[in-house]
Scaffold this motif. Structure first.
Motif, PDB file in Angstrom:
ATOM      1  N   GLN A  68      58.680  31.166 132.977  1.00 47.37           N
ATOM      2  CA  GLN A  68      58.188  31.806 134.194  1.00 47.37           C
ATOM      3  C   GLN A  68      59.325  32.074 135.172  1.00 47.37           C
ATOM      4  O   GLN A  68      59.419  33.158 135.761  1.00 47.37           O
ATOM      5  CB  GLN A  68      57.131  30.918 134.874  1.00 47.37           C
ATOM      6  N   ASP A  69      60.194  31.083 135.350  1.00 54.80           N
ATOM      7  CA  ASP A  69      61.318  31.233 136.277  1.00 54.80           C
ATOM      8  C   ASP A  69      62.212  32.395 135.865  1.00 54.80           C
ATOM      9  O   ASP A  69      62.789  33.091 136.708  1.00 54.80           O
ATOM     10  CB  ASP A  69      62.145  29.942 136.326  1.00 54.80           C
ATOM     11  N   ALA A  70      62.333  32.589 134.558  1.00 52.83           N
ATOM     12  CA  ALA A  70      63.190  33.652 134.039  1.00 52.83           C
ATOM     13  C   ALA A  70      62.458  34.989 133.950  1.00 52.83           C
ATOM     14  O   ALA A  70      63.069  36.005 133.570  1.00 52.83           O
ATOM     15  CB  ALA A  70      63.725  33.264 132.658  1.00 52.83           C
ATOM     16  N   GLY A  71      61.173  34.995 134.261  1.00 54.11           N
ATOM     17  CA  GLY A  71      60.400  36.222 134.218  1.00 54.11           C
ATOM     18  C   GLY A  71      60.189  36.754 132.815  1.00 54.11           C
ATOM     19  O   GLY A  71      60.178  37.969 132.586  1.00 54.11           O
ATOM     20  N   ARG A  72      60.016  35.832 131.853  1.00 48.27           N
ATOM     21  CA  ARG A  72      59.852  36.266 130.465  1.00 48.27           C
ATOM     22  C   ARG A  72      58.682  35.534 129.825  1.00 48.27           C
ATOM     23  O   ARG A  72      58.160  34.558 130.362  1.00 48.27           O
ATOM     24  CB  ARG A  72      61.126  35.971 129.654  1.00 48.27           C
ATOM     25  N   VAL A  73      58.278  36.013 128.662  1.00 47.34           N
ATOM     26  CA  VAL A  73      57.275  35.322 127.856  1.00 47.34           C
ATOM     27  C   VAL A  73      58.006  34.538 126.777  1.00 47.34           C
ATOM     28  O   VAL A  73      59.200  34.759 126.531  1.00 47.34           O
ATOM     29  CB  VAL A  73      56.280  36.309 127.221  1.00 47.34           C
ATOM     30  N   LEU A  74      57.298  33.635 126.130  1.00 44.69           N
ATOM     31  CA  LEU A  74      57.915  32.861 125.063  1.00 44.69           C
ATOM     32  C   LEU A  74      58.281  33.768 123.891  1.00 44.69           C
ATOM     33  O   LEU A  74      57.547  34.696 123.538  1.00 44.69           O
ATOM     34  CB  LEU A  74      56.978  31.763 124.572  1.00 44.69           C
ATOM     35  N   ALA A  75      59.413  33.461 123.282  1.00 47.10           N
ATOM     36  CA  ALA A  75      59.850  34.189 122.095  1.00 47.10           C
ATOM     37  C   ALA A  75      58.974  33.795 120.903  1.00 47.10           C
ATOM     38  O   ALA A  75      58.308  32.754 120.909  1.00 47.10           O
ATOM     39  CB  ALA A  75      61.313  33.879 121.797  1.00 47.10           C
ATOM     40  N   THR A  76      59.003  34.614 119.872  1.00 47.31           N
ATOM     41  CA  THR A  76      58.202  34.352 118.676  1.00 47.31           C
ATOM     42  C   THR A  76      58.509  32.988 118.081  1.00 47.31           C
ATOM     43  O   THR A  76      57.596  32.234 117.699  1.00 47.31           O
ATOM     44  CB  THR A  76      58.451  35.447 117.623  1.00 47.31           C
ATOM     45  N   GLU A  77      59.792  32.635 118.004  1.00 47.71           N
ATOM     46  CA  GLU A  77      60.167  31.337 117.448  1.00 47.71           C
ATOM     47  C   GLU A  77      59.663  30.198 118.331  1.00 47.71           C
ATOM     48  O   GLU A  77      59.193  29.164 117.815  1.00 47.71           O
ATOM     49  CB  GLU A  77      61.683  31.239 117.292  1.00 47.71           C
ATOM     50  N   GLU A  78      59.734  30.364 119.634  1.00 51.25           N
ATOM     51  CA  GLU A  78      59.231  29.329 120.544  1.00 51.25           C
ATOM     52  C   GLU A  78      57.731  29.138 120.363  1.00 51.25           C
ATOM     53  O   GLU A  78      57.234  27.999 120.375  1.00 51.25           O
ATOM     54  CB  GLU A  78      59.549  29.709 121.988  1.00 51.25           C
ATOM     55  N   LYS A  79      57.003  30.230 120.194  1.00 54.02           N
ATOM     56  CA  LYS A  79      55.556  30.121 119.983  1.00 54.02           C
ATOM     57  C   LYS A  79      55.252  29.404 118.668  1.00 54.02           C
ATOM     58  O   LYS A  79      54.317  28.591 118.602  1.00 54.02           O
ATOM     59  CB  LYS A  79      54.923  31.505 119.989  1.00 54.02           C
ATOM     60  N   ALA A  80      56.029  29.692 117.638  1.00 51.55           N
ATOM     61  CA  ALA A  80      55.819  29.019 116.355  1.00 51.55           C
ATOM     62  C   ALA A  80      56.081  27.521 116.491  1.00 51.55           C
ATOM     63  O   ALA A  80      55.330  26.691 115.951  1.00 51.55           O
ATOM     64  CB  ALA A  80      56.731  29.629 115.296  1.00 51.55           C
ATOM     65  N   HIS A  81      57.133  27.165 117.212  1.00 50.83           N
ATOM     66  CA  HIS A  81      57.425  25.749 117.451  1.00 50.83           C
ATOM     67  C   HIS A  81      56.296  25.090 118.243  1.00 50.83           C
ATOM     68  O   HIS A  81      55.880  23.964 117.930  1.00 50.83           O
ATOM     69  CB  HIS A  81      58.737  25.605 118.227  1.00 50.83           C
ATOM     70  N   ALA A  82      55.812  25.781 119.271  1.00 50.36           N
ATOM     71  CA  ALA A  82      54.759  25.210 120.115  1.00 50.36           C
ATOM     72  C   ALA A  82      53.485  24.978 119.323  1.00 50.36           C
ATOM     73  O   ALA A  82      52.822  23.937 119.469  1.00 50.36           O
ATOM     74  CB  ALA A  82      54.488  26.125 121.301  1.00 50.36           C
ATOM     75  N   LEU A  83      53.123  25.922 118.480  1.00 51.32           N
ATOM     76  CA  LEU A  83      51.913  25.796 117.672  1.00 51.32           C
ATOM     77  C   LEU A  83      51.994  24.585 116.756  1.00 51.32           C
ATOM     78  O   LEU A  83      51.043  23.787 116.662  1.00 51.32           O
ATOM     79  CB  LEU A  83      51.708  27.070 116.848  1.00 51.32           C
ATOM     80  N   ALA A  84      53.122  24.416 116.081  1.00 48.00           N
ATOM     81  CA  ALA A  84      53.285  23.284 115.171  1.00 48.00           C
ATOM     82  C   ALA A  84      53.393  21.970 115.942  1.00 48.00           C
ATOM     83  O   ALA A  84      52.867  20.940 115.506  1.00 48.00           O
ATOM     84  CB  ALA A  84      54.524  23.486 114.302  1.00 48.00           C
ATOM     85  N   MET A  85      54.057  21.992 117.082  1.00 47.10           N
ATOM     86  CA  MET A  85      54.275  20.783 117.868  1.00 47.10           C
ATOM     87  C   MET A  85      52.964  20.229 118.426  1.00 47.10           C
ATOM     88  O   MET A  85      52.733  19.011 118.396  1.00 47.10           O
ATOM     89  CB  MET A  85      55.245  21.091 119.016  1.00 47.10           C
ATOM     90  N   ILE A  86      52.107  21.100 118.926  1.00 47.82           N
ATOM     91  CA  ILE A  86      50.849  20.642 119.518  1.00 47.82           C
ATOM     92  C   ILE A  86      49.769  20.494 118.446  1.00 47.82           C
ATOM     93  O   ILE A  86      49.121  19.458 118.343  1.00 47.82           O
ATOM     94  CB  ILE A  86      50.379  21.613 120.617  1.00 47.82           C
ATOM     95  N   GLY A  87      49.560  21.514 117.646  1.00 42.61           N
ATOM     96  CA  GLY A  87      48.458  21.492 116.688  1.00 42.61           C
ATOM     97  C   GLY A  87      48.608  20.453 115.593  1.00 42.61           C
ATOM     98  O   GLY A  87      47.650  19.765 115.231  1.00 42.61           O
ATOM     99  N   ASN A  88      49.819  20.320 115.054  1.00 47.68           N
ATOM    100  CA  ASN A  88      50.063  19.390 113.944  1.00 47.68           C
ATOM    101  C   ASN A  88      50.900  18.188 114.345  1.00 47.68           C
ATOM    102  O   ASN A  88      51.158  17.315 113.518  1.00 47.68           O
ATOM    103  CB  ASN A  88      50.758  20.116 112.801  1.00 47.68           C
ATOM    104  N   SER A  89      51.374  18.168 115.594  1.00 48.73           N
ATOM    105  CA  SER A  89      52.256  17.114 116.103  1.00 48.73           C
ATOM    106  C   SER A  89      53.551  17.021 115.302  1.00 48.73           C
ATOM    107  O   SER A  89      54.116  15.928 115.128  1.00 48.73           O
ATOM    108  CB  SER A  89      51.544  15.754 116.128  1.00 48.73           C
TER     109      SER A  89
END
Length: 260
Positions: A68-89
């Motif tokens: 948010q501070d940088a005025g951007r959305v998450l990159a594709t790789e960041e989203k993939a990491h987030a999905l695995a990190m939260i959903g599957n721990s």
């Protein structure tokens, strides 16, 4: 003017609800709960606990704040990491995002903005040994689930909530036990579990939002000292049910009502 009822000591109500919860010798547990409708809260127990994997919600929140501070959305790789990190721990994606936010210093900086006062980032790569309190975890949940006072945008909040509502089947335990229908979808959560090598005992934590009796509750249960993971899970679930029961039938009370 609306009639104001007597003030209810929710801490005392929660303590009474926790009294029959079986806690083995040497085990410690701390609970915090916020009734999202009335704004009232309650806490039980004290102390600072290892986060284990519940810190992954904090890591993601910090990442979104930086974006948010940088005025951007998450990159594709960041989203993939987030999905695995939260959903599957998954831990490797968590380590990648831990580095992306600046590790402990970055987490601490974000938490100052989130209003967390009792949480400190883990040493070096050991994000799972971040220290926190139950009250701080509810403060973090407020950032994710409630718009009022949140540093996260509506889109960021919705993103985290969405991931917390799609937890892998084998990890749907903990605070979800207090939701209507149990594993019926009236919850969003993240759990953490860690067997300490120094003692062989378990850290088992659970945080999230549960809906019970038509009311939303933000709940954090932290525990340590269980001899097995299963024992720790049973404790977190019993404590979560006790936390929600402290607000059963609550109409807001004097603290939660706004005069008309």
């Amino acid at each position: 003017m609306e009639t104001v009822g007597p003030v209810v000591d929710r801490d005392a109500v929660l303590a009474a609800a926790m009294a029959p919860v079986p806690v083995a010798d040497g085990v410690e547990v701390s609970v915090a709960v916020l009734d999202a409708d009335s704004g009232q809260s309650a806490t039980y127990g004290a102390g600072v606990f290892d986060t284990a994997s519940i810190v992954k919600v904090d890591i993601l929140a910090a990442l979104l704040l930086r974006a948010q501070d940088a005025g951007r959305v998450l990159a594709t790789e960041e989203k993939a990491h987030a999905l695995a990190m939260i959903g599957n721990s998954d831990n490797d994606p968590a380590s990648a995002l831990w580095r992306a936010i600046g590790a402990a210093d970055g987490l601490d900086a974000a938490n100052r903005r989130f209003g967390l006062t009792g949480t400190g980032g883990g040493d070096g790569p050991l994000w799972g040994l971040t220290q926190t309190t139950a009250a701080d975890q509810v403060a973090l949940l407020r950032q994710v689930f409630l718009a009022d006072g949140s540093r996260l945008s509506a889109a960021s909040r919705a993103y985290v909530r969405g991931l917390m509502g799609r937890i892998a089947d084998g990890q749907r335990w903990g605070v979800s036990a207090a939701a209507d229908g149990g594993d019926g979808g009236a919850w969003a959560l993240k759990n953490g579990w860690l067997r300490r090598s120094t003692t062989g005992l378990w850290v088992v934590n659970s945080i999230g939002r549960v809906t019970s009796g038509g009311r939303d509750h933000l709940v954090a249960v932290l525990s340590r000292g269980s001899t097995t993971r299963a024992e720790g899970i049973s404790l977190t679930e019993a404590a979560a049910k006790a936390a929600v029961s402290a607000f059963a039938g609550a109409d807001g009370g004097a603290e939660g009502r706004k005069p008309s």
